[in-house]
Write a protein that holds these residues in place. Sequence first.
Motif, PDB file in Angstrom:
ATOM      1  N   ALA A   1     -42.069 -28.570  -0.633  1.00 27.91           N
ATOM      2  CA  ALA A   1     -43.341 -28.029  -0.140  1.00 27.91           C
ATOM      3  C   ALA A   1     -43.434 -26.539  -0.421  1.00 27.91           C
ATOM      4  O   ALA A   1     -44.471 -26.033  -0.868  1.00 27.91           O
ATOM      5  CB  ALA A   1     -43.493 -28.309   1.350  1.00 27.91           C
ATOM      6  N   ALA A   2     -42.352 -25.817  -0.148  1.00 20.79           N
ATOM      7  CA  ALA A   2     -42.340 -24.371  -0.379  1.00 20.79           C
ATOM      8  C   ALA A   2     -42.475 -24.047  -1.865  1.00 20.79           C
ATOM      9  O   ALA A   2     -43.210 -23.124  -2.255  1.00 20.79           O
ATOM     10  CB  ALA A   2     -41.056 -23.770   0.183  1.00 20.79           C
ATOM     11  N   GLN A   3     -41.778 -24.818  -2.703  1.00 27.02           N
ATOM     12  CA  GLN A   3     -41.862 -24.587  -4.146  1.00 27.02           C
ATOM     13  C   GLN A   3     -43.260 -24.897  -4.674  1.00 27.02           C
ATOM     14  O   GLN A   3     -43.796 -24.157  -5.510  1.00 27.02           O
ATOM     15  CB  GLN A   3     -40.814 -25.433  -4.862  1.00 27.02           C
ATOM     16  N   ALA A   4     -43.851 -25.986  -4.184  1.00 34.72           N
ATOM     17  CA  ALA A   4     -45.200 -26.348  -4.624  1.00 34.72           C
ATOM     18  C   ALA A   4     -46.211 -25.288  -4.194  1.00 34.72           C
ATOM     19  O   ALA A   4     -47.111 -24.925  -4.964  1.00 34.72           O
ATOM     20  CB  ALA A   4     -45.588 -27.713  -4.064  1.00 34.72           C
ATOM     21  N   THR A   5     -46.054 -24.781  -2.973  1.00 31.76           N
ATOM     22  CA  THR A   5     -46.953 -23.737  -2.485  1.00 31.76           C
ATOM     23  C   THR A   5     -46.893 -22.517  -3.385  1.00 31.76           C
ATOM     24  O   THR A   5     -47.927 -21.983  -3.821  1.00 31.76           O
ATOM     25  CB  THR A   5     -46.577 -23.339  -1.048  1.00 31.76           C
TER      26      THR A   5
END
Length: 212
Positions: free
Chosen positions: A113-117
């Motif tokens: 999720a953090a990487q996609a954000t």
Amino acid sequence: MIDYRAARLRMVEYQIARRGIRDLAVLEALSAVPREEFVPEALRDYAYDDTALPIAHGQTISQPYIVALMAEAAGLTGASKVLEIGAGSGYAAAVMAEIAGHVVTIERLATLAAQATARLQRLGYANVEVISGDGTAGCAGQAPFDAILSAAGTRKVPPAWKEQLAVGGRLVLPLGPLGDQTLMKIVRTSDSDYTQRPLVDVRFVPLIEGPG
């Protein structure tokens, strides 16, 4: 050195358009999103191959044709509010964001999720919101949605997804046991009625409840 833009346009012509995808907005979205930015660095040269590719934590980025098929089935427009279950790398969310007004995507694995954000922000997709959490619960706070798409297969439709779909909204998901899944399109026709039809046999990672 691969010309990624040229490879992307060839992909859209040969893998997407010639296989029956007719929605011009979907074709333009696939032509615009740099898929090489959503795969591991070592796999960038394979970004426009006709296949799913592995990403971190045992997850995958879906085959481009399947992303296009799901987006077309969802009937997206510039006014659409979309919920995606399973952000993964963020690629499908970026494709949908090229068409829809707002995309909410839920990812149970906090690292992904953090990487996609970060990736979506870097690429300028301001109309995508990534949430880290349990996708089976949907996102009641932003419902109803004009379209809900799942990037994970399930044996039965989570009730929250049907409840959070607007009347006239489309739910597109892989349904069935692992190894025997069918991509289904479910349409909410009234407060209590739904229709469904099969699209194609698929193979997706299984839907898992709870945080990552």
